[in-house]
Motif scaffolding. Structure first.
Motif, PDB file in Angstrom:
ATOM      1  N   LEU A 155       0.812  -1.214   0.000  1.00 36.70           N
ATOM      2  CA  LEU A 155       0.000   0.000   0.000  1.00 36.70           C
ATOM      3  C   LEU A 155       0.846   1.265   0.000  1.00 36.70           C
ATOM      4  O   LEU A 155       0.374   2.334   0.367  1.00 36.70           O
ATOM      5  CB  LEU A 155      -0.949   0.008   1.210  1.00 36.70           C
ATOM      6  N   SER A 156       2.092   1.158  -0.420  1.00 37.22           N
ATOM      7  CA  SER A 156       2.929   2.356  -0.531  1.00 37.22           C
ATOM      8  C   SER A 156       2.438   3.251  -1.656  1.00 37.22           C
ATOM      9  O   SER A 156       2.796   4.428  -1.713  1.00 37.22           O
ATOM     10  CB  SER A 156       4.378   1.958  -0.804  1.00 37.22           C
ATOM     11  N   GLN A 157       1.633   2.709  -2.577  1.00 36.74           N
ATOM     12  CA  GLN A 157       1.158   3.413  -3.768  1.00 36.74           C
ATOM     13  C   GLN A 157       2.305   3.904  -4.638  1.00 36.74           C
ATOM     14  O   GLN A 157       2.196   4.909  -5.339  1.00 36.74           O
ATOM     15  CB  GLN A 157       0.222   4.567  -3.391  1.00 36.74           C
ATOM     16  N   ALA A 158       3.414   3.183  -4.576  1.00 34.61           N
ATOM     17  CA  ALA A 158       4.526   3.444  -5.477  1.00 34.61           C
ATOM     18  C   ALA A 158       4.711   2.210  -6.351  1.00 34.61           C
ATOM     19  O   ALA A 158       4.769   1.089  -5.850  1.00 34.61           O
ATOM     20  CB  ALA A 158       5.804   3.742  -4.702  1.00 34.61           C
ATOM     21  N   GLY A 159       4.770   2.432  -7.648  1.00 33.16           N
ATOM     22  CA  GLY A 159       4.915   1.309  -8.558  1.00 33.16           C
ATOM     23  C   GLY A 159       4.761   1.755  -9.994  1.00 33.16           C
ATOM     24  O   GLY A 159       4.741   2.953 -10.292  1.00 33.16           O
ATOM     25  N   GLY A 208       3.746  -9.130 -21.754  1.00 36.28           N
ATOM     26  CA  GLY A 208       4.655  -9.999 -21.027  1.00 36.28           C
ATOM     27  C   GLY A 208       5.391  -9.266 -19.937  1.00 36.28           C
ATOM     28  O   GLY A 208       5.822  -8.115 -20.113  1.00 36.28           O
ATOM     29  N   ALA A 209       5.524  -9.925 -18.790  1.00 41.58           N
ATOM     30  CA  ALA A 209       6.262  -9.371 -17.660  1.00 41.58           C
ATOM     31  C   ALA A 209       6.742 -10.533 -16.806  1.00 41.58           C
ATOM     32  O   ALA A 209       6.020 -11.508 -16.620  1.00 41.58           O
ATOM     33  CB  ALA A 209       5.375  -8.430 -16.841  1.00 41.58           C
ATOM     34  N   GLU A 210       7.976 -10.427 -16.281  1.00 40.80           N
ATOM     35  CA  GLU A 210       8.564 -11.501 -15.487  1.00 40.80           C
ATOM     36  C   GLU A 210       9.420 -10.898 -14.381  1.00 40.80           C
ATOM     37  O   GLU A 210       9.824  -9.729 -14.458  1.00 40.80           O
ATOM     38  CB  GLU A 210       9.439 -12.417 -16.361  1.00 40.80           C
ATOM     39  N   VAL A 211       9.721 -11.706 -13.355  1.00 39.49           N
ATOM     40  CA  VAL A 211      10.680 -11.320 -12.325  1.00 39.49           C
ATOM     41  C   VAL A 211      11.613 -12.489 -12.058  1.00 39.49           C
ATOM     42  O   VAL A 211      11.219 -13.644 -12.134  1.00 39.49           O
ATOM     43  CB  VAL A 211       9.998 -10.899 -11.002  1.00 39.49           C
ATOM     44  N   ILE A 212      12.875 -12.170 -11.769  1.00 43.76           N
ATOM     45  CA  ILE A 212      13.818 -13.145 -11.231  1.00 43.76           C
ATOM     46  C   ILE A 212      14.690 -12.424 -10.217  1.00 43.76           C
ATOM     47  O   ILE A 212      15.098 -11.277 -10.434  1.00 43.76           O
ATOM     48  CB  ILE A 212      14.703 -13.801 -12.316  1.00 43.76           C
ATOM     49  N   GLY A 213      14.952 -13.086  -9.099  1.00 44.49           N
ATOM     50  CA  GLY A 213      15.788 -12.457  -8.082  1.00 44.49           C
ATOM     51  C   GLY A 213      15.252 -11.091  -7.701  1.00 44.49           C
ATOM     52  O   GLY A 213      14.112 -10.938  -7.283  1.00 44.49           O
ATOM     53  N   ASP A 214      16.087 -10.071  -7.880  1.00 41.17           N
ATOM     54  CA  ASP A 214      15.704  -8.699  -7.549  1.00 41.17           C
ATOM     55  C   ASP A 214      15.331  -7.904  -8.797  1.00 41.17           C
ATOM     56  O   ASP A 214      15.194  -6.690  -8.751  1.00 41.17           O
ATOM     57  CB  ASP A 214      16.867  -8.017  -6.826  1.00 41.17           C
ATOM     58  N   LEU A 215      15.151  -8.576  -9.946  1.00 43.99           N
ATOM     59  CA  LEU A 215      14.925  -7.869 -11.202  1.00 43.99           C
ATOM     60  C   LEU A 215      13.524  -8.100 -11.743  1.00 43.99           C
ATOM     61  O   LEU A 215      12.910  -9.141 -11.522  1.00 43.99           O
ATOM     62  CB  LEU A 215      15.925  -8.338 -12.261  1.00 43.99           C
ATOM     63  N   THR A 216      13.030  -7.109 -12.476  1.00 43.53           N
ATOM     64  CA  THR A 216      11.801  -7.251 -13.241  1.00 43.53           C
ATOM     65  C   THR A 216      12.130  -7.028 -14.714  1.00 43.53           C
ATOM     66  O   THR A 216      13.112  -6.345 -15.048  1.00 43.53           O
ATOM     67  CB  THR A 216      10.725  -6.224 -12.827  1.00 43.53           C
ATOM     68  N   ALA A 217      11.326  -7.604 -15.579  1.00 44.81           N
ATOM     69  CA  ALA A 217      11.495  -7.394 -17.024  1.00 44.81           C
ATOM     70  C   ALA A 217      10.122  -7.271 -17.649  1.00 44.81           C
ATOM     71  O   ALA A 217       9.190  -7.982 -17.267  1.00 44.81           O
ATOM     72  CB  ALA A 217      12.273  -8.544 -17.659  1.00 44.81           C
ATOM     73  N   GLY A 231      10.945  -7.740  -1.971  1.00 40.13           N
ATOM     74  CA  GLY A 231       9.567  -7.523  -1.552  1.00 40.13           C
ATOM     75  C   GLY A 231       8.670  -6.880  -2.587  1.00 40.13           C
ATOM     76  O   GLY A 231       7.475  -6.714  -2.349  1.00 40.13           O
ATOM     77  N   LEU A 232       9.216  -6.497  -3.750  1.00 38.12           N
ATOM     78  CA  LEU A 232       8.360  -5.956  -4.805  1.00 38.12           C
ATOM     79  C   LEU A 232       7.440  -7.063  -5.318  1.00 38.12           C
ATOM     80  O   LEU A 232       7.886  -8.186  -5.544  1.00 38.12           O
ATOM     81  CB  LEU A 232       9.217  -5.411  -5.941  1.00 38.12           C
ATOM     82  N   ALA A 275       4.312  -3.436  -7.702  1.00 38.76           N
ATOM     83  CA  ALA A 275       4.031  -2.611  -6.519  1.00 38.76           C
ATOM     84  C   ALA A 275       5.190  -2.650  -5.550  1.00 38.76           C
ATOM     85  O   ALA A 275       5.634  -3.727  -5.130  1.00 38.76           O
ATOM     86  CB  ALA A 275       2.757  -3.101  -5.836  1.00 38.76           C
ATOM     87  N   LEU A 276       5.705  -1.468  -5.166  1.00 36.20           N
ATOM     88  CA  LEU A 276       6.758  -1.397  -4.188  1.00 36.20           C
ATOM     89  C   LEU A 276       6.195  -1.646  -2.789  1.00 36.20           C
ATOM     90  O   LEU A 276       5.094  -1.208  -2.460  1.00 36.20           O
ATOM     91  CB  LEU A 276       7.435  -0.016  -4.209  1.00 36.20           C
TER      92      LEU A 276
END
Length: 458
Positions: free
Chosen positions: A84-88, A96-105, A440-441, A454-455
């Motif tokens: 609920l930080s409302q940052a993102g 298409g969207a993916e995440v690995i580790g600390d990264l997003t693509a 935590g994203l 979402a942050l």
């Protein structure tokens, strides 16, 4: 071939990607508004490199995504309290969207030129990499393919793009498509595959955990769609070695067809047995020196995990083996039959944690009652989710955080494996994260809406 006798056990089905720690404190955030980015992306680019790069703390960034906002309202539904930080920021619907580790693509598109590029960010939304533009004609291109693949315990993003340039270079030929295949590792280092890939079409042989295989085409755009992975599709001719950024010949095995590469291990199957005397036809699955027969059911009898494969036998039991060792994977709770999908919500493709260690599993207990479990394949620890809770899990993180809903779909639940087996429920329905990064994203990903990153709340 050597045959390992494997105790009957379940075939884990994969249901939603996830990653790391999270906590649940059910406050809501509902808002309307346009979920699309509102500004044109900045014209920034970076060339891929195979040379050593700065660490994450030293590396320069390229700004933030055009849709990044602090206080930007989440336009889909209600977020769990941690986000609920409302940052993102939003990623384009269907791109298409993916995440690995600390990264997003995700695939970004310039709103004016409609140019499409791969964007890789860290969990704060800082852009670490933007792929070079091919300057493609928006009317003569195929939608890019963004995949997440796994090899030897490491995860990678892959990005494939093909189309006809608006301004062809000298000697290119006006209508000749050009293509690029880019590999990005978990540190954010990108490399362009050097081989000409315009004559290939890539297909992920196993979503999020397998490899990127390629079929041969005539180089035209018309052959870039409608090809699915499987034994009845045109044969694969190359497979991507994500660690080296090269395309390898498909290894051959006499009498067998190549099916997939799971965590760097090649998996084969024999042709379906002809004219079976009774019941389902049988086929053979082979991994290294291990092989087994299975019931070749039209709806599918092979299930891949991040590091294992399971097959359904003619007697309706399953046997599962580690792809690296060929040794059996035994699940003590599986008294009858095989595991099946632990949740029935669209848009969730895997029930495994990204590191391949934790799985959401669903099978019958000794009394024939459906039971839902969280299993650690590394330690063997297993916990049954409270059967009285009416909880259907859909995702698990590396840290063991599990999100799901009740059977009516109107309440959101959460538990923490292994210490917690009774889920905690919100009083209202919240949107479920499809994945959580190590920072935590959270990624909220739906088929008919833009993806939202979402942050977390500090």
């Amino acid at each position: 071939m050597k045959k390992l006798v494997v105790a009957p056990c379940l075939a884990a089905l994969l249901l939603a990607t996830a990653c790391a720690p999270s906590s649940q404190d059910p406050a809501s955030s509902t808002a309307g508004g346009d979920a699309s980015p509102s500004r044109t992306p900045a014209a920034v680019s970076a060339s891929p490199s195979r040379t050593p790069e700065p660490t994450a703390t030293e590396r320069p960034t390229l700004g933030k995504p055009a849709s990044y906002e602090e206080g930007f309202p989440y336009a889909t539904g209600a977020l769990p309290a941690r986000w609920l930080s409302q940052a993102g920021w939003y990623a384009r619907k269907g791109a298409g969207a993916e995440v690995i580790g600390d990264l997003t693509a995700f695939v970004d598109q310039d709103l004016e030129t409609r140019d499409q590029t791969l964007v890789v960010t860290d969990s704060a939304g800082d852009i670490l990499y933007r792929s070079p533009s091919l300057g493609l004609d928006p009317e003569q291109r195929v939608e890019p393919a963004l995949d997440r693949v796994r090899q030897n315990g490491q995860e990678f993003f892959t990005f494939y793009q093909i189309g006809v340039p608006l301004q062809p270079g000298a000697g290119q030929g006006g209508a000749d498509p050009v293509a690029q295949l880019i590999v990005v590792d978990a540190a954010g280092k990108a490399a362009v595959v050097e081989e000409d890939v315009a004559g290939y079409r890539p297909t992920s042989t196993h979503d999020g955990n397998g490899a990127l295989a390629l079929t041969a085409t005539d180089g035209s755009l018309g052959m870039q769609s409608g090809i699915a992975a499987g034994p009845d599709t045109p044969g694969f001719v190359r497979v991507l070695n994500a660690e080296t950024g090269t395309l390898e010949q498909i290894p051959e095995l006499e009498g067998q067809s190549w099916l997939a590469r799971i965590d760097g291990v090649d998996v084969y199957r024999s042709p379906r047995a002809a004219n079976p005397q009774q019941g389902l036809p049988e086929a053979t699955l082979s991994i290294g020196e291990w092989s087994t027969t299975f019931a070749d059911h039209p709806s599918g009898s092979i299930v891949f995990g991040s590091t294992f494969v399971s097959v359904r036998k003619v007697d309706e039991t399953c046997e599962s083996v580690d792809v690296h060792t060929g040794q059996p994977v035994v699940f003590e709770g599986a008294a009858q039959g095989c595991a099946f999908q632990a949740a029935r919500l669209p848009g969730y493709a895997t029930a495994a944690s990204p590191n391949g260690e934790l799985y959401l599993m669903h099978w019958q207990n000794e009394q024939g009652v459906d039971a839902q479990w969280v299993v650690n394949l590394t330690t063997g620890e297993q916990k049954r989710i409270d059967p009285a809770s009416d909880f259907h899990p859909v995702m698990v993180s590396d840290a063991g955080e599990v999100y799901g809903r009740n059977s009516a779909g109107d309440r959101t639940g959460y538990l923490k494996f292994p210490e917690q087996v009774v889920p905690q429920f919100d009083e209202t329905k919240r949107d479920l994260p499809a994945a959580i990064t190590s920072e935590g994203l959270a990624m909220f990903k739906y088929e008919d809406l833009p993806t939202y990153f979402a942050l977390p709340v500090d």
